[in-house]
Design a protein around this motif. Structure first.
Motif, PDB file in Angstrom:
ATOM      1  N   VAL A  55       0.826  -1.212   0.000  1.00 51.10           N
ATOM      2  CA  VAL A  55       0.000   0.000   0.000  1.00 51.10           C
ATOM      3  C   VAL A  55       0.861   1.264   0.000  1.00 51.10           C
ATOM      4  N   TYR A  56       1.979   1.249   0.759  1.00 48.34           N
ATOM      5  CA  TYR A  56       2.780   2.479   0.849  1.00 48.34           C
ATOM      6  C   TYR A  56       3.447   2.828  -0.474  1.00 48.34           C
ATOM      7  N   LYS A 100      -6.603  -4.212  -1.466  1.00 47.28           N
ATOM      8  CA  LYS A 100      -5.752  -4.119  -0.268  1.00 47.28           C
ATOM      9  C   LYS A 100      -6.562  -3.686   0.949  1.00 47.28           C
ATOM     10  N   MET A 123      -8.356  -0.303   5.081  1.00 50.33           N
ATOM     11  CA  MET A 123      -6.928  -0.618   5.006  1.00 50.33           C
ATOM     12  C   MET A 123      -6.490  -1.054   6.396  1.00 50.33           C
ATOM     13  N   SER A 124      -5.963  -2.243   6.540  1.00 50.27           N
ATOM     14  CA  SER A 124      -5.565  -2.720   7.863  1.00 50.27           C
ATOM     15  C   SER A 124      -4.374  -3.642   7.730  1.00 50.27           C
ATOM     16  N   LYS A 125      -3.327  -3.319   8.437  1.00 51.92           N
ATOM     17  CA  LYS A 125      -2.097  -4.090   8.335  1.00 51.92           C
ATOM     18  C   LYS A 125      -2.113  -5.248   9.326  1.00 51.92           C
ATOM     19  N   TRP A 141       2.948   2.124   7.145  1.00 49.51           N
ATOM     20  CA  TRP A 141       2.145   1.339   6.208  1.00 49.51           C
ATOM     21  C   TRP A 141       1.079   2.148   5.477  1.00 49.51           C
ATOM     22  N   GLN A 142      -0.021   2.581   6.133  1.00 55.46           N
ATOM     23  CA  GLN A 142      -1.097   3.268   5.420  1.00 55.46           C
ATOM     24  C   GLN A 142      -0.825   4.747   5.163  1.00 55.46           C
ATOM     25  N   ASN A 190     -12.422   4.996   6.268  1.00 56.41           N
ATOM     26  CA  ASN A 190     -11.118   4.637   6.822  1.00 56.41           C
ATOM     27  C   ASN A 190     -10.678   5.577   7.937  1.00 56.41           C
ATOM     28  N   ASN A 224      -1.785   0.183  13.379  1.00 56.10           N
ATOM     29  CA  ASN A 224      -2.114  -0.015  11.965  1.00 56.10           C
ATOM     30  C   ASN A 224      -3.206  -1.043  11.685  1.00 56.10           C
ATOM     31  N   SER A 259       0.062   6.623  10.694  1.00 55.94           N
ATOM     32  CA  SER A 259      -0.955   6.366   9.661  1.00 55.94           C
ATOM     33  C   SER A 259      -2.328   6.870  10.077  1.00 55.94           C
ATOM     34  N   MET A 276      -4.442   9.774   8.103  1.00 54.89           N
ATOM     35  CA  MET A 276      -5.760   9.441   7.540  1.00 54.89           C
ATOM     36  C   MET A 276      -6.839  10.389   8.057  1.00 54.89           C
TER      37      MET A 276
END
Length: 336
Positions: free
Chosen positions: A190-191, A227, A234-236, A243-244, A283, A299, A322, A326
């Motif tokens: 994603v990044y 993703k 978006m969730s790692k 990450w996001q 998000n 994340n 992140s 956001m």
């Protein structure tokens, strides 16, 4: 030590967050300034950048601007972006001079025509990565905006074209890197996609060419469809890093600069219809609603952030970035 303003690396620590970590955190503050028009942040940003130079100066030479000790192109790019954006915000000439020094050093060290162009990730020259090229396009565009020097525009277009022809896939995803022997990783984070979107948006801003907009749309669509969780979040799956944030920034700047809040697309593997603003708000609310009792969000936005990090770990500043980006790039209410 002087009375310096900086972000600590983790809870309970007095240590300065290291080079690229500090740069990504400063970029977070600059995102708030840009997207929320928060004028109160100008002196804070100046103080953060001055402290960065003081902390990261070359211990061998004592020179405040000298980062030749850092072997990694992406480190230098995140720092350079923090400084050129800091110059755009504050007008402080020393920040522009730092960014120009940084760009000239990293470009001359890392750019060559092997693999068709692009910047090596490190001095070892093992691969040319998304992280050592996508942010370079944005930085060169911002330098062009600040100086009017045509060379930055030419370099931005050249690196972007290399990314497009080498790392970008037809579905809008961006490969992690290409190794010295020409092998692609086949990993699409994603990044990297987010940093590519910021690059496309920046090039559109300085060239007016609409195909950069189409590239950005395609890459946003890739993440929104492929993703995310079944709910479109978006969730790692693990903690460290940002990450996001790069995606939130890239999309946020693109949507704001081009007034695309009502742009209609689809999300999740089910391809459900949604507008950009609706998805960003989805998000942003996930990032906010999953905070713990200390108002920290890491994340994994599909579940509550625990009060204790567990496993003998400590919450780090970087893993909170992140959620902040956001929530800052997404307006609270639909823009008029």
């Amino acid at each position: 030590e002087k009375n310096l303003t900086f972000y600590r690396d983790m809870q309970g620590s007095t240590n300065y967050a290291y080079f690229w970590n500090q740069a990504l955190i400063i970029l977070m503050v600059e995102d708030r300034y840009y997207c929320r028009e928060d004028e109160s942040l100008k002196p804070f940003i100046s103080n953060l950048l001055d402290a960065f130079r003081e902390h990261e100066k070359n211990s061998a030479t004592g020179l405040i601007y000298d980062w030749t000790w850092n072997d990694f192109t992406d480190d230098l790019l995140w720092a350079g972006l923090a400084f050129i954006r800091g110059y755009q915000i504050t007008g402080e000439e020393r920040f522009l001079e730092q960014a120009k020094w940084d760009w000239e050093f990293l470009y001359n060290r890392a750019y060559d025509k092997q693999l068709g162009g692009g910047l090596w990730w490190s001095v070892e020259e093992g691969n040319k990565s998304g992280l050592s090229n996508n942010p370079a396009v944005s930085m060169a565009c911002y330098l062009y905006e600040a100086t009017g020097d045509e060379i930055y525009r030419e370099q931005a277009i050249d690196i972007y074209n290399w990314i497009y022809n080498t790392l970008r896939q037809p579905d809008g995803s961006i490969d992690e890197n290409i190794s010295k022997d020409g092998t692609l990783t086949r990993s699409y984070n994603v990044y990297n996609v987010g940093a590519f979107i910021e690059a496309a948006n920046a090039l559109h801003r300085i060239t007016g060419e609409d195909y950069y907009l189409q590239d950005a749309h395609k890459s946003i669509e890739y993440v929104m469809q492929n993703k995310v969780t079944d709910q479109g979040i978006m969730s790692k799956w693990h903690r460290d890093g940002t990450w996001q944030s790069e995606f939130a920034r890239g999309m946020g700047l693109f949507v704001k600069d081009n007034n695309l809040w009502d742009y209609e697309t689809t999300y999740t593997t089910d391809r459900k219809p949604i507008t950009y603003y609706e998805w960003m708000k989805l998000n942003a609310e996930a990032a906010w609603n999953t905070h713990n009792s200390d108002f920290l969000t890491f994340n994994e936005w599909e579940k509550a952030t625990p009060d204790e990090p567990g496993d003998g770990k400590t919450w780090t500043a970087l893993e909170m970035v992140s959620s902040v980006v956001m929530t800052q790039v997404t307006p609270d209410e639909h823009p008029e």
